[in-house]
Design a protein around this motif. Structure first.
Motif, PDB file in Angstrom:
ATOM      1  N   UNK A  68       0.831  -1.199  -0.081  1.00 19.95           N
ATOM      2  CA  UNK A  68      -0.052  -0.147   0.073  1.00 19.95           C
ATOM      3  C   UNK A  68       0.790   1.274  -0.019  1.00 19.95           C
ATOM      4  N   UNK A  69       2.014   1.081   0.729  1.00 19.47           N
ATOM      5  CA  UNK A  69       2.837   2.484   0.731  1.00 19.47           C
ATOM      6  C   UNK A  69       3.601   2.848  -0.447  1.00 19.47           C
ATOM      7  N   UNK A  70       3.971   1.677  -1.260  1.00 16.96           N
ATOM      8  CA  UNK A  70       4.666   1.610  -2.503  1.00 16.96           C
ATOM      9  C   UNK A  70       3.460   2.544  -3.573  1.00 16.96           C
ATOM     10  N   UNK A  71       2.237   2.040  -3.550  1.00 17.57           N
ATOM     11  CA  UNK A  71       1.205   2.677  -4.337  1.00 17.57           C
ATOM     12  C   UNK A  71       0.984   4.135  -3.818  1.00 17.57           C
ATOM     13  N   UNK A  72       0.789   4.037  -2.575  1.00 15.05           N
ATOM     14  CA  UNK A  72       0.790   5.608  -1.835  1.00 15.05           C
ATOM     15  C   UNK A  72       1.708   6.757  -2.462  1.00 15.05           C
ATOM     16  N   UNK A  73       3.094   6.242  -2.526  1.00 15.41           N
ATOM     17  CA  UNK A  73       4.144   6.961  -2.918  1.00 15.41           C
ATOM     18  C   UNK A  73       4.383   7.135  -4.402  1.00 15.41           C
ATOM     19  N   UNK A  74       3.610   6.322  -5.131  1.00 16.42           N
ATOM     20  CA  UNK A  74       3.700   6.542  -6.501  1.00 16.42           C
ATOM     21  C   UNK A  74       4.817   5.429  -7.152  1.00 16.42           C
ATOM     22  N   UNK A  75       5.115   4.344  -6.422  1.00 16.51           N
ATOM     23  CA  UNK A  75       5.760   3.422  -6.884  1.00 16.51           C
ATOM     24  C   UNK A  75       5.214   2.631  -7.941  1.00 16.51           C
ATOM     25  N   UNK A  76       5.881   1.873  -9.026  1.00 15.50           N
ATOM     26  CA  UNK A  76       5.665   1.235  -9.953  1.00 15.50           C
ATOM     27  C   UNK A  76       5.073  -0.261  -9.369  1.00 15.50           C
ATOM     28  N   UNK A  77       3.890  -0.872  -9.900  1.00 14.64           N
ATOM     29  CA  UNK A  77       3.559  -2.015  -9.491  1.00 14.64           C
ATOM     30  C   UNK A  77       4.278  -3.108  -8.973  1.00 14.64           C
ATOM     31  N   UNK A  78       5.399  -3.313  -9.725  1.00  9.95           N
ATOM     32  CA  UNK A  78       6.227  -4.557  -9.456  1.00  9.95           C
ATOM     33  C   UNK A  78       7.774  -3.894  -8.968  1.00  9.95           C
ATOM     34  N   UNK A  79       7.539  -2.858  -8.415  1.00  5.15           N
ATOM     35  CA  UNK A  79       8.861  -2.042  -7.771  1.00  5.15           C
ATOM     36  C   UNK A  79       9.571  -2.959  -6.968  1.00  5.15           C
ATOM     37  N   UNK A  80      11.059  -2.753  -7.038  1.00  7.28           N
ATOM     38  CA  UNK A  80      11.714  -3.714  -6.470  1.00  7.28           C
ATOM     39  C   UNK A  80      11.860  -3.331  -5.024  1.00  7.28           C
ATOM     40  N   UNK A  81      11.360  -1.977  -4.626  1.00  9.50           N
ATOM     41  CA  UNK A  81      11.218  -1.700  -3.214  1.00  9.50           C
ATOM     42  C   UNK A  81      10.231  -2.720  -2.602  1.00  9.50           C
ATOM     43  N   UNK A  82       9.393  -3.462  -2.997  1.00  8.89           N
ATOM     44  CA  UNK A  82       8.560  -4.394  -2.622  1.00  8.89           C
ATOM     45  C   UNK A  82       9.297  -5.456  -1.835  1.00  8.89           C
TER      46      UNK A  82
END
Length: 139
Positions: A68-82
């Motif tokens: 959810x945070x990844x989406x909230x900050x504008x990260x791409x769907x398959x971001x490696x931040x996940x």
């Protein structure tokens, strides 16, 4: 390895003196997760080696992100931040020197921002500019 709550991570034997699990964990502040942390020793070895080469602190703007945070900050769907990736502040660093050092340390994903450098260790190398940042990397 995903740790659902960084406060429950057993840091016994932690061998990366310039980083803490908390600074690499999700920064949603408990809004969407309990502080997820992705533990990846090989990634941390490369990050510590980069810090040693840099000779001064690497400030982590973003590490692991819950979905959810990844989406909230504008990260791409398959971001490696996940799983595990970092955005490092460029303040106090020569961006080109830091990028070259990261390449030598085995990072393969490079996001070039105005004020930060994204690093990950994806299977196939990639490099990209964030919107409006290309001019700052051409100087």
């Amino acid at each position: 390895m995903l740790i659902e709550n960084v406060s429950e991570f057993d840091a016994d034997g932690w061998r990366w003196p310039h980083f803490t699990p908390a600074e690499l964990a999700c920064r949603c502040g408990g809004r969407f997760c309990a502080g997820e942390y992705w533990h990846a020793p090989d990634f941390l070895d490369a990050l510590e080696a980069l810090r040693t080469d840099a000779g001064h602190p690497l400030v982590i703007n973003s590490g692991h992100r819950c979905a959810v945070w990844n989406t909230y900050v504008g990260g791409v769907r398959f971001s490696l931040h996940r799983s595990i990736a970092v955005d490092i502040s460029l303040a106090g660093h020569d961006r080109h020197v830091l990028l070259a050092a990261a390449e030598r340390k085995g990072f393969t994903g490079f996001g070039l921002g105005k004020t930060f450098l994204h690093l990950d260790r994806r299977p196939r190398p990639a490099r990209w500019f964030y919107p409006g940042s290309d001019a700052s990397w051409r100087t």
